[in-house]
Design a protein around this motif. Structure first.
Motif, short mmCIF file in Angstrom:
data_model
loop_
_atom_site.label_atom_id
_atom_site.label_comp_id
_atom_site.label_asym_id
_atom_site.label_seq_id
_atom_site.Cartn_x
_atom_site.Cartn_y
_atom_site.Cartn_z
N PRO A 213 0.92 -1.23 0.05
CA PRO A 213 -0.07 0.03 0.06
C PRO A 213 0.73 1.41 0.12
CG PRO A 213 -0.73 -1.49 1.75
CD PRO A 213 0.50 -2.09 1.04
N GLY A 214 0.54 2.24 -0.64
CA GLY A 214 1.10 3.45 -0.70
C GLY A 214 0.25 4.59 -1.52
N ALA A 215 1.08 5.63 -1.74
CA ALA A 215 0.57 6.84 -2.35
C ALA A 215 1.49 7.67 -3.27
CB ALA A 215 -0.01 7.67 -1.37
N ILE A 216 1.12 8.46 -4.31
CA ILE A 216 1.87 9.21 -5.07
C ILE A 216 1.38 10.83 -4.49
CG2 ILE A 216 2.50 10.07 -7.38
CD1 ILE A 216 1.27 7.55 -8.22
N LEU A 217 2.35 11.46 -4.54
CA LEU A 217 2.08 12.81 -4.14
C LEU A 217 2.22 13.78 -5.32
CD1 LEU A 217 2.54 11.56 -1.39
CD2 LEU A 217 3.48 13.73 -0.36
N HIS A 218 1.18 14.50 -5.89
CA HIS A 218 1.20 15.46 -6.90
C HIS A 218 1.08 17.05 -6.41
CE1 HIS A 218 -0.29 11.65 -8.69
NE2 HIS A 218 0.42 12.12 -9.82
N ASP A 219 1.77 17.80 -7.28
CA ASP A 219 1.47 19.33 -7.25
C ASP A 219 -0.07 19.50 -7.75
OD1 ASP A 219 2.27 19.36 -9.80
OD2 ASP A 219 4.00 20.27 -9.38
N ARG A 220 -0.12 20.83 -7.70
CA ARG A 220 -1.09 21.42 -8.13
C ARG A 220 -1.48 21.13 -9.70
NH1 ARG A 220 1.03 26.73 -7.20
NH2 ARG A 220 -0.43 26.66 -5.42
N ALA A 221 -0.28 20.92 -10.68
CA ALA A 221 -0.28 20.82 -11.67
C ALA A 221 -0.38 19.34 -12.12
CB ALA A 221 1.01 21.37 -12.69
N GLY A 222 -0.51 18.50 -11.18
CA GLY A 222 -0.58 16.89 -11.39
C GLY A 222 0.96 16.32 -11.67
N GLN A 223 1.84 17.02 -11.42
CA GLN A 223 3.26 16.74 -11.48
C GLN A 223 3.66 15.84 -10.45
OE1 GLN A 223 5.66 19.66 -14.33
NE2 GLN A 223 5.07 20.54 -12.17
N VAL A 224 4.43 14.90 -10.51
CA VAL A 224 4.95 13.83 -9.25
C VAL A 224 5.98 14.49 -8.49
CG1 VAL A 224 5.76 11.60 -8.94
CG2 VAL A 224 4.45 11.92 -10.96
N LEU A 225 5.60 14.56 -7.12
CA LEU A 225 6.78 15.18 -6.21
C LEU A 225 7.26 14.04 -5.39
CD1 LEU A 225 4.46 17.96 -4.89
CD2 LEU A 225 6.37 18.29 -6.42
N ALA A 226 6.42 12.89 -5.21
CA ALA A 226 6.97 11.80 -4.52
C ALA A 226 6.23 10.61 -4.38
CB ALA A 226 7.08 12.19 -2.81
N THR A 227 6.75 9.41 -3.91
CA THR A 227 5.91 8.17 -3.64
C THR A 227 6.48 7.89 -2.30
OG1 THR A 227 7.74 6.56 -4.34
CG2 THR A 227 6.11 7.26 -6.10
N MET A 228 5.10 7.35 -1.74
CA MET A 228 5.30 6.77 -0.39
C MET A 228 4.87 5.27 -0.22
SD MET A 228 2.88 8.32 2.93
CE MET A 228 3.63 9.94 2.81
N ALA A 229 5.56 4.53 0.44
CA ALA A 229 5.06 2.95 0.48
C ALA A 229 5.24 2.53 2.09
CB ALA A 229 6.23 1.95 -0.20
N LEU A 230 4.22 1.93 2.31
CA LEU A 230 3.99 1.52 3.74
C LEU A 230 4.42 -0.05 4.10
CD1 LEU A 230 0.31 3.00 4.34
CD2 LEU A 230 2.79 4.10 4.67
N ASP A 231 4.86 -0.33 4.99
CA ASP A 231 5.18 -1.72 5.61
C ASP A 231 4.01 -1.88 6.57
OD1 ASP A 231 7.55 -1.71 3.67
OD2 ASP A 231 8.81 -1.97 5.11
N ILE A 232 3.17 -2.84 6.39
CA ILE A 232 2.27 -2.87 7.36
C ILE A 232 2.00 -4.45 8.01
CG2 ILE A 232 -0.38 -3.23 7.66
CD1 ILE A 232 -0.53 -0.99 5.51
N LEU A 233 2.14 -4.41 9.18
CA LEU A 233 2.24 -5.90 10.08
C LEU A 233 1.64 -5.61 11.37
CD1 LEU A 233 3.46 -8.95 9.93
CD2 LEU A 233 5.39 -7.67 11.02
N ASP A 234 0.77 -6.86 11.60
CA ASP A 234 0.27 -6.87 13.02
C ASP A 234 -0.58 -5.62 13.29
OD1 ASP A 234 1.70 -9.08 13.70
OD2 ASP A 234 3.34 -8.11 14.37
#
Length: 308
Positions: A247-268
């Motif tokens: 699970p994760g997300a992509i962060l975009h600026d107001r113009a829809g351009q990619v700024l970052a990705t975020m990935a989650l490690d999930i356990l318990d």
């Protein structure tokens, strides 16, 4: 079936092998293309196109990795692989294993192996190639490959990442996490984070990075909550999306351009780690890349503060 048709059928597998060896989308795509050129010009018909092409892309990837490791030793800050949104290779019977093997955590762990160990581990443990095929692919004896596999497995088992087995539970917790994140809900975030959660960013010296990592539920929840409200207010967006099989997300600026990705490690039932990639050199394959420095300045102006 023509060679072109055979190659296109095998392309997803070849990319999946190359990406797991290299940790780079662009380098994996180049390795696959070079494999096609060698296959197309090969003077005789291989007994097995799959074995032939897997061997070729593996050898190319090993050579590329050897030179890449020198560059990575001089890398500024933590190194993460280029984010992969969709793995083109699918095997319904092994989908969970394939997703875990392409996770940020697993690929970072693979960096500890030698190029040969990494290639053998990927071919054997992830894609279940037999040792005669692996031996031909890496140019070593079967006995040597078995030893490489044992060493690689020992290293990986010592630090092997663990993830929530139930993908639905994992997705549900991620939905709650990103809901609290977008709301700037410190208490909601804190409740979903493991006590020793760590948030680490890969900026490569080319994007803002306040510090290499934040540790602890209190620290991480406050950092996330304090930044997201002004970021959203200036038109930024947090778009949930699977990143490297997690699970994760992509962060975009107001113009829809990619700024970052975020990935989650999930356990318990908790988020154990958050890995962000902001290095623009690693985001270009996801779309037009935005200016993180400009966005951070605007975000700080919107919240009337400075980066901490």
């Amino acid at each position: 079936m023509t060679r072109t048709e055979e190659f296109e059928q095998l392309r997803p597998l070849l990319f999946a092998i190359a990406y797991r060896i290299l940790g780079s989308v662009s380098e994996a795509e180049d390795a696959v293309q070079e494999s096609w050129l060698r296959y197309a010009s090969y003077p005789t018909e291989p007994a097995s196109a799959k074995s032939f092409l897997a061997a070729v892309v593996t050898r190319i990837s090993i050579d590329v990795l050897r030179s890449a490791r020198v560059r990575r030793e001089a890398y500024v800050g933590p190194w993460f692989p280029e984010p992969l949104l969709t793995d083109p290779y699918e095997d319904p019977e092994r989908s969970a294993e394939l997703a875990d093997s392409v996770s940020m955590a697993a690929l970072v762990l693979l960096e500890r192996l030698t190029p040969l160990e990494r290639a053998v581990f990927v071919l054997r443990e992830v894609f279940a190639f037999d040792f005669p095929e692996i031996a031909r692919a890496v140019g070593r004896s079967e006995a040597a490959c078995r030893q490489l596999a044992v060493r690689a497995r020992r290293h990986m088992d010592a630090g092997r990442p663990r993830f929530e087995a139930d993908q639905r539970s994992r997705a549900a917790l991620a939905d709650r996490f990103f809901g609290a994140f977008r709301d700037g809900d410190v208490d909601g975030l804190r409740a979903l984070l493991a006590a020793d959660v760590h948030m680490v960013g890969d900026a490569g010296g080319k994007a803002p990075l306040w510090r290499p990592s934040f540790v602890g539920a209190e620290s991480v929840s406050r950092v996330l909550a304090n930044l997201v409200e002004p970021f959203l207010r200036i038109g930024g967006a947090v778009d949930p999306h699977e990143v490297n099989g997690q699970p994760g997300a992509i962060l975009h600026d107001r113009a829809g351009q990619v700024l970052a990705t975020m990935a989650l490690d999930i356990l318990d039932g908790q988020v154990q780690a958050i890995r962000m990639v902001t290095n623009p050199d690693k985001l270009g394959h996801l779309g037009p890349v935005g200016d993180n420095f400009a966005t951070l300045r605007e975000t700080n102006e919107a919240r009337g503060g400075k980066a901490g």
